[in-house]
Design an enzyme around this catalytic site. Structure first.
Site, PDB file in Angstrom:
ATOM      1  N   ASP A   1      -1.235  -1.626   4.867  1.00 46.11           N
ATOM      2  CA  ASP A   1      -1.305  -0.608   5.910  1.00 46.11           C
ATOM      3  C   ASP A   1      -2.535  -0.836   6.785  1.00 46.11           C
ATOM      4  OD1 ASP A   1      -1.284   1.654   7.482  1.00 46.11           O
ATOM      5  OD2 ASP A   1      -0.815   3.012   5.829  1.00 46.11           O
TER       6      ASP A   1
ATOM      7  N   ARG B   1      -7.295 -14.101   1.741  1.00 47.69           N
ATOM      8  CA  ARG B   1      -8.061 -15.349   1.894  1.00 47.69           C
ATOM      9  C   ARG B   1      -7.599 -16.390   0.876  1.00 47.69           C
ATOM     10  NH1 ARG B   1     -12.072 -17.489  -0.669  1.00 47.69           N
ATOM     11  NH2 ARG B   1     -12.597 -15.655  -1.879  1.00 47.69           N
TER      12      ARG B   1
ATOM     13  N   ASP C   1      -4.807  -6.482  -7.260  1.00 47.43           N
ATOM     14  CA  ASP C   1      -4.935  -7.441  -6.156  1.00 47.43           C
ATOM     15  C   ASP C   1      -5.704  -8.679  -6.620  1.00 47.43           C
ATOM     16  OD1 ASP C   1      -3.609  -5.695  -4.444  1.00 47.43           O
ATOM     17  OD2 ASP C   1      -5.453  -4.890  -3.577  1.00 47.43           O
TER      18      ASP C   1
ATOM     19  N   GLY D   1      -3.284  -2.114  -7.463  1.00 43.80           N
ATOM     20  CA  GLY D   1      -4.204  -2.879  -6.613  1.00 43.80           C
ATOM     21  C   GLY D   1      -5.662  -2.472  -6.741  1.00 43.80           C
TER      22      GLY D   1
ATOM     23  N   HIS E   1     -10.269  -0.319  -1.688  1.00 43.17           N
ATOM     24  CA  HIS E   1     -10.389  -1.663  -2.257  1.00 43.17           C
ATOM     25  C   HIS E   1     -10.184  -2.736  -1.179  1.00 43.17           C
ATOM     26  CE1 HIS E   1      -6.143  -0.758  -2.288  1.00 43.17           C
ATOM     27  NE2 HIS E   1      -5.849  -1.997  -2.573  1.00 43.17           N
TER      28      HIS E   1
ATOM     29  N   ASP F   1     -10.999  -6.346  -1.867  1.00 48.40           N
ATOM     30  CA  ASP F   1     -10.016  -7.030  -2.714  1.00 48.40           C
ATOM     31  C   ASP F   1      -8.824  -7.495  -1.894  1.00 48.40           C
ATOM     32  OD1 ASP F   1     -11.654  -6.370  -4.833  1.00 48.40           O
ATOM     33  OD2 ASP F   1     -10.463  -4.630  -5.427  1.00 48.40           O
TER      34      ASP F   1
ATOM     35  N   HIS G   1       0.853  -1.186   0.000  1.00 48.30           N
ATOM     36  CA  HIS G   1       0.000   0.000   0.000  1.00 48.30           C
ATOM     37  C   HIS G   1       0.890   1.238   0.000  1.00 48.30           C
ATOM     38  CE1 HIS G   1      -3.592  -2.329   1.863  1.00 48.30           C
ATOM     39  NE2 HIS G   1      -3.645  -2.325   0.545  1.00 48.30           N
TER      40      HIS G   1
END
Length: 157
Positions: free
Chosen positions: A92, A108, A72, A67, A99, A102, A20
């Protein structure tokens, strides 16, 4: 282990580098401290991060979209296709991200496909200090082919 399939991870890893905005300098410093190790692997990353790493450190890195613009999600799809072995993602935790869904999906999917994730310099150092960083090994992930067949078969009745 019947619902799992074995996946070979090569000694030359495919490493995704993502950060980030508020963590980019931290990632760039970490990259500067690990240049020789990173040169042994295939690198990819999201938009600005990958472009700066390529320019600043003269590393070969495949850039994808930023991203928030789908990068992402692209990294997540590469994980699902076994095209990413390690995710180094300095995110961060103190800054809301537009987002955020995302980001959560990317983390995950990394867990789902048993991809090691480093989210800070210390965790990235642990990964790079591991004896597994330059060696091949097998991992076991969900057998999606078998899982899909079972789901389709339930509707054949």
């Amino acid at each position: 282990m019947e619902d799992l399939c074995k996946v070979k991870v090569n000694g030359k890893k495919k490493i995704a580098l993502v950060a980030h905005d508020g963590k980019k300098d931290e990632l760039f410093y970490w990259v500067s401290q690990n240049l020789e190790g990173l040169k042994k692997h295939d690198l990819l990353g999201t938009g600005t991060t990958a472009s700066i790493i390529q320019e600043k450190f003269d590393l070969d890195i495949t850039p994808y979209l930023s991203g928030p613009l789908g990068g992402d999600q692209k990294i997540g799809s590469l994980i699902a296709e076994n095209e990413v072995d390690i995710l180094i993602f300095f995110w961060d935790p103190l800054e809301a991200q537009p987002h955020d869904p995302d980001v959560k999906a990317l983390l995950r999917i990394a867990v789902l496909y048993d991809v090691p994730v480093a989210m800070s310099p210390t965790s990235a150092n642990y990964l790079f200090a591991s004896q597994m960083i330059n060696t091949s090994y097998d991992k076991y992930i969900i057998d999606n082919g078998k899982n899909l067949k079972a789901r389709v078969d339930q509707f054949d009745d």
